[in-house]
Design a protein around this motif. Structure first.
Motif, PDB file in Angstrom:
ATOM      1  N   MET A 261       0.813  -1.210   0.000  1.00 29.10           N
ATOM      2  CA  MET A 261       0.000   0.000   0.000  1.00 29.10           C
ATOM      3  C   MET A 261       0.850   1.264   0.000  1.00 29.10           C
ATOM      4  O   MET A 261       1.989   1.276   0.478  1.00 29.10           O
ATOM      5  N   GLU A 262       0.250   2.324  -0.525  1.00 31.85           N
ATOM      6  CA  GLU A 262       0.947   3.596  -0.701  1.00 31.85           C
ATOM      7  C   GLU A 262       0.827   4.487   0.523  1.00 31.85           C
ATOM      8  O   GLU A 262       1.791   5.081   0.982  1.00 31.85           O
ATOM      9  N   HIS A 263      -0.379   4.584   1.097  1.00 35.35           N
ATOM     10  CA  HIS A 263      -0.632   5.508   2.207  1.00 35.35           C
ATOM     11  C   HIS A 263      -1.344   4.776   3.344  1.00 35.35           C
ATOM     12  O   HIS A 263      -2.548   4.941   3.535  1.00 35.35           O
ATOM     13  N   PRO A 264      -0.630   3.948   4.108  1.00 41.80           N
ATOM     14  CA  PRO A 264      -1.283   3.151   5.154  1.00 41.80           C
ATOM     15  C   PRO A 264      -1.942   3.981   6.242  1.00 41.80           C
ATOM     16  O   PRO A 264      -2.876   3.529   6.894  1.00 41.80           O
ATOM     17  N   GLU A 265      -1.462   5.219   6.443  1.00 44.21           N
ATOM     18  CA  GLU A 265      -2.023   6.029   7.527  1.00 44.21           C
ATOM     19  C   GLU A 265      -3.404   6.580   7.213  1.00 44.21           C
ATOM     20  O   GLU A 265      -4.110   7.036   8.101  1.00 44.21           O
ATOM     21  N   GLU A 266      -3.830   6.517   5.962  1.00 40.33           N
ATOM     22  CA  GLU A 266      -5.131   7.093   5.627  1.00 40.33           C
ATOM     23  C   GLU A 266      -6.020   6.173   4.790  1.00 40.33           C
ATOM     24  O   GLU A 266      -7.153   6.515   4.481  1.00 40.33           O
TER      25      GLU A 266
END
Length: 227
Positions: free
Chosen positions: A188-193
């Motif tokens: 995944m590219e943006h795990p925080e969002e």
């Protein structure tokens, strides 16, 4: 230059790298579970959730009962309230301790009809010839014996991509013991969002979380901390 079955040591001290003398066991402790808990003689599915993203997905739900833990590596074992499934969650750990952690879990692994591992990795680690246009990619690795009833099948992880750590060790052990297992890898590219519906649907199916519609992620990017 080495050949199979032969070890050639460097003739000069200058051939050693600085890290060759580092003792990796210095910061490692003997791992053990907190409590002596009897493991059931049969578990339907043992699920391993590896990584911060999955930890954050599950922690807001209350579908699990804590069974045991190993605080040294942040490992916790739960039982689902509605099914005879067990869940192992581990947020972060020293990769060198993977084998020890697998040993801790071996009783649960051996008693399970099915084993499913889910882990997340950065999208930049995914090596593929074509251009990636999505924010995430899901692939899987499975033992020779397939798991029973996954509603959705994912494409097989292509070479030269590899996995390591707990999920990899558990998959190898199940293969050696001729039992079914699968590891689902989400790059995944943006795990925080991000909210990955495929993973949440899978967690809902095995009653790890309640409803996908209620899935919510508390993250820094959606807060007003810097406004």
């Amino acid at each position: 230059m080495t050949t199979f079955g032969e070890i050639n040591e460097p003739s000069s001290r200058t051939a050693w790298e600085d890290w060759d003398e580092v003792l990796y066991t210095e910061n490692c402790t003997d791992l053990r579970l907190e409590k002596e808990v009897e493991v059931p003689k049969q578990i339907d599915t043992f699920i391993i959730l590896e990584g911060k993203y999955l930890y954050d997905c599950v922690r807001a739900h209350h579908e699990l009962d804590l069974v045991n833990a190993s605080p040294e590596v942040g490992l916790r074992i739960f039982k689902t309230k509605k099914l005879n499934n067990y869940v192992c969650m581990i947020r972060d750990y020293n990769l060198i301790q993977s084998s020890e952690i697998v040993e801790l879990l071996k009783k649960y692994i051996n008693m399970s009809i099915d084993v499913i591992g889910i882990l997340t990795k950065p999208l930049v680690d995914y090596q593929v010839s074509e251009r990636i246009t999505n924010d995430y990619v899901i692939r899987c690795l499975s033992a020779s014996k397939p798991t029973r009833d996954l509603d959705k099948t994912f494409p097989h992880l292509e070479q030269p991509n590899i996995i390591s750590g707990i999920c990899a060790g558990v998959l190898c052990w199940r293969e050696v013991t001729d039992k079914p297992a699968v590891v689902i890898v989400c790059y995944m590219e943006h795990p925080e969002e991000q909210i990955i519906l495929e993973l949440n649907n899978l967690l809902e199916k095995f009653k790890v979380i309640s409803q996908v519609e209620k899935a919510h992620r508390d993250n820094l990017l959606n807060s007003n901390l810097y406004i």
